[in-house]
Design a protein around this motif. Structure first.
Motif, PDB file in Angstrom:
ATOM      1  N   THR A 231       7.943  -3.222   4.592  1.00 44.48           N
ATOM      2  CA  THR A 231       8.247  -3.538   3.194  1.00 44.48           C
ATOM      3  C   THR A 231       9.618  -4.205   3.096  1.00 44.48           C
ATOM      4  O   THR A 231       9.797  -5.208   2.385  1.00 44.48           O
ATOM      5  N   LEU A 232      10.594  -3.664   3.841  1.00 45.20           N
ATOM      6  CA  LEU A 232      11.959  -4.205   3.769  1.00 45.20           C
ATOM      7  C   LEU A 232      12.010  -5.649   4.296  1.00 45.20           C
ATOM      8  O   LEU A 232      12.567  -6.540   3.657  1.00 45.20           O
TER       9      LEU A 232
ATOM     10  N   TYR B  48      10.905   3.441  -0.219  1.00 46.67           N
ATOM     11  CA  TYR B  48      10.612   4.869  -0.053  1.00 46.67           C
ATOM     12  C   TYR B  48       9.867   5.417  -1.278  1.00 46.67           C
ATOM     13  O   TYR B  48       8.858   6.123  -1.147  1.00 46.67           O
ATOM     14  N   LYS B  49      10.356   5.078  -2.471  1.00 47.37           N
ATOM     15  CA  LYS B  49       9.759   5.620  -3.702  1.00 47.37           C
ATOM     16  C   LYS B  49       8.314   5.136  -3.876  1.00 47.37           C
ATOM     17  O   LYS B  49       7.462   5.860  -4.383  1.00 47.37           O
ATOM     18  N   ASN B  50       8.055   3.909  -3.437  1.00 46.12           N
ATOM     19  CA  ASN B  50       6.684   3.368  -3.481  1.00 46.12           C
ATOM     20  C   ASN B  50       5.705   4.288  -2.805  1.00 46.12           C
ATOM     21  O   ASN B  50       4.590   4.490  -3.258  1.00 46.12           O
ATOM     22  N   ARG B  51       6.138   4.800  -1.659  1.00 45.28           N
ATOM     23  CA  ARG B  51       5.254   5.617  -0.825  1.00 45.28           C
ATOM     24  C   ARG B  51       4.867   6.892  -1.546  1.00 45.28           C
ATOM     25  O   ARG B  51       3.800   7.441  -1.339  1.00 45.28           O
ATOM     26  N   LEU B  52       5.785   7.389  -2.385  1.00 42.43           N
ATOM     27  CA  LEU B  52       5.533   8.644  -3.085  1.00 42.43           C
ATOM     28  C   LEU B  52       4.872   8.410  -4.435  1.00 42.43           C
ATOM     29  O   LEU B  52       4.531   9.359  -5.132  1.00 42.43           O
ATOM     30  N   GLY B  53       4.775   7.137  -4.817  1.00 44.86           N
ATOM     31  CA  GLY B  53       4.214   6.838  -6.130  1.00 44.86           C
ATOM     32  C   GLY B  53       5.163   7.231  -7.246  1.00 44.86           C
ATOM     33  O   GLY B  53       4.735   7.455  -8.387  1.00 44.86           O
TER      34      GLY B  53
ATOM     35  N   ARG C 219       0.839  -1.215   0.000  1.00 48.50           N
ATOM     36  CA  ARG C 219       0.000   0.000   0.000  1.00 48.50           C
ATOM     37  C   ARG C 219       0.868   1.257   0.000  1.00 48.50           C
ATOM     38  O   ARG C 219       1.996   1.231   0.474  1.00 48.50           O
ATOM     39  N   TYR C 220       0.303   2.369  -0.433  1.00 50.66           N
ATOM     40  CA  TYR C 220       1.047   3.635  -0.527  1.00 50.66           C
ATOM     41  C   TYR C 220       1.585   4.079   0.843  1.00 50.66           C
ATOM     42  O   TYR C 220       2.589   4.784   0.931  1.00 50.66           O
ATOM     43  N   ASP C 221       0.909   3.668   1.946  1.00 52.99           N
ATOM     44  CA  ASP C 221       1.332   4.136   3.271  1.00 52.99           C
ATOM     45  C   ASP C 221       2.051   3.043   4.066  1.00 52.99           C
ATOM     46  O   ASP C 221       2.166   3.127   5.279  1.00 52.99           O
ATOM     47  N   ALA C 222       2.545   2.005   3.355  1.00 51.45           N
ATOM     48  CA  ALA C 222       3.229   0.910   4.059  1.00 51.45           C
ATOM     49  C   ALA C 222       4.470   1.433   4.782  1.00 51.45           C
ATOM     50  O   ALA C 222       5.242   2.202   4.207  1.00 51.45           O
TER      51      ALA C 222
END
Ligand code: ACO
Length: 423
Positions: free
Chosen positions: A132-133, A175-180, A124-127
């Motif tokens: 995640t790691l 980190y980049k996932n969170r920002l889309g 999810r965007y807020d994981a």
């Protein structure tokens, strides 16, 4: 001279056993010569050494930390994180030729399989990036099934190189996932830490170069975090590794150990605490609340250090260089006042509570632009070589077996099952 031994007497039978003192320890197995049903009771391992280790020396009373004999101050000053990784894993500093090969190997294993990059996008965007790691590191074991062959030292070293090389890539992708934002892939013309900063911060600029002062500062922070002997996460690494699990699964478990606020999560807690205190004037009142037991002073205290954590001293010096580039972190004033008040208060003095590694590291990370939930991820990147050095050492130690402590059973005696309708 008095004999270097303890004599244990079983007052029930009068039998006794003499146990030699070896390197400041006595073997608990000797007690069991007197009574095979007797165990040492030691919750949280407060007085138990579980292994021999040649990796890291700590003198908590004097505030000394050395990797393979080298003082942490000298390594922070003159070495690099990748050289320290080599030192921890091989026992010696590399020659120039060894260093070139080592750096080349790490540089050439920074990419993750494209399927890993794709499955990371499923979070999810807020994981939380630690979640995640942890999951992604565990997932690596499915990509390298040969890692299960832990008896082959060459095969082990390949997995070690992969893990050290890929941790920054997975961290930056989390980190980049969170920002889309799209992932920034590793480049080979930058060093380990510069490459990580580029993967974190670069968007659409092929000429992006990380700031050299910030790169050096983060490299020093990785060195300071690289090992700290038998802490919670390293003991987890050894515990999981002792069942002969592959190193990806063991590092994922160690990363979980690090996640908690009493261990690697404390730096995040420190920043939240400093924000909560809010201003210089509120420090005294906050310290009073800590003393009354309402809360802990985050970033203070340590199971082993009963003196100033030597890493905290180096971090404090590093902070000055970072703030010259980033501008001052306004929380620094609050942190310094907090330290001053605490170090002159008998509550903290009597309990030997000093700033630990986490007290100032968060301030640097925040000034560099890392969001709070990335702090423990940075710790995990730094600690990975330490976990792996202990894993290797444990596998090569003929005294080590699968970890299996005992317990004191304090539950009910035998009783008969009661059908659900009769409860
Ligand atoms: N603030 C206030 N009081 C504290 C603190 C603190 N940060 N740390 C310990 N104390 C007190 C305890 O309440 C206890 O007091 P008491 O004797 O009156 O009961 C006494 O000092 C001894 O503390 P313990 O909890 O027994 O020490 P322990 O070795 O078990 O805990 C720990 C060490 C977990 C680090 C603890 O000091 C703490 O919680 N600190 C805050 C969290 C933190 O900074 N963690 C990072 C550690 S460094 C790392 O993991 C990288």
């Amino acid at each position: 001279m008095a004999e270097e031994s303890f004599t244990i007497i079983d007052n029930r039978s009068g039998n006794e056993v003499t146990v030699p003192i070896v390197d400041g320890t006595i073997s608990s197995a000797a007690l069991r010569q007197l009574d095979k049903g007797m165990w040492f009771y030691d919750p949280a391992y407060l007085s138990t050494a579980n292994c021999d280790s040649k990796i890291t020396f700590i003198d908590g009373a004097e505030g000394i930390l050395r990797y393979r004999g080298y003082p942490i101050e000298q390594l922070a000053d003159s070495s690099s994180f990748l050289e320290v990784c080599y030192l921890l894993l091989h026992g010696e500093l590399p020659t120039q030729a060894q260093s070139d090969v080592w750096v080349d190997h790490i540089t050439n294993h920074t990419y993750v399989h494209e399927n890993i990059a794709r499955f990371m996008q499923g979070f999810r965007y807020d994981a939380h990036p630690m979640g995640t790691l942890v999951s992604t590191v565990a997932g690596l074991s499915t990509f390298y099934p040969e890692a299960k062959d832990i008896d082959d030292p060459h095969n082990r070293m390949i997995q070690i190189i992969r893990l050290i090389a890929k941790m920054p890539t997975m961290a930056a992708f989390a980190y980049k996932n969170r920002l889309g934002l799209p992932y920034e892939y590793p480049v080979n013309n930058l060093g380990y830490t510069g490459n990580f900063l580029r993967m974190m911060w670069n968007v659409a600029d092929p000429s992006f170069e990380p700031d050299p002062i910030l790169t050096k500062a983060l490299d020093v922070l990785f060195i300071l975090h690289a090992d700290h002997e038998q802490n919670c996460s390293t003991t987890t690494m050894r515990t999981v590794g002792s069942s002969q699990a592959d190193p990806y699964s063991a590092v994922a478990a160690a990363t979980c150990g690090l996640y908690g606020p009493l261990h690697g999560g404390a730096n995040e807690k420190v920043i939240r605490m400093l924000h909560e205190i809010g201003s210089y004037e509120n420090v005294d009142a906050y310290v009073e609340k800590v003393k009354s037991g309402e809360m802990l002073l985050q970033g203070f205290g340590h199971r082993v250090y009963k003196n100033y954590d030597p890493r905290a001293k180096i971090i404090k010096q590093t902070a000055d260089r970072v703030f010259n580039v980033t501008g001052m972190n306004p929380l620094l004033d609050i942190a310094m006042k907090l330290e001053e008040v605490a170090l002159s208060d008998s509550y903290f003095v009597d309990r030997s509570l000093y700033p630990n590694v986490d007290f100032y590291s968060g301030l640097i990370y925040e000034a560099m632009g890392f969001p709070m939930d990335m702090f423990t991820v940075l710790f995990a990147i730094g600690r990975t070589p330490g976990w792996l050095a202990h894993w290797q050492e444990m596998l090569d130690d003929p005294e080590q077996k699968i970890y299996r402590p005992r317990q004191k059973y304090t539950g009910p005696d035998e009783r008969s099952y009661v059908a659900i309708g009769n409860r």
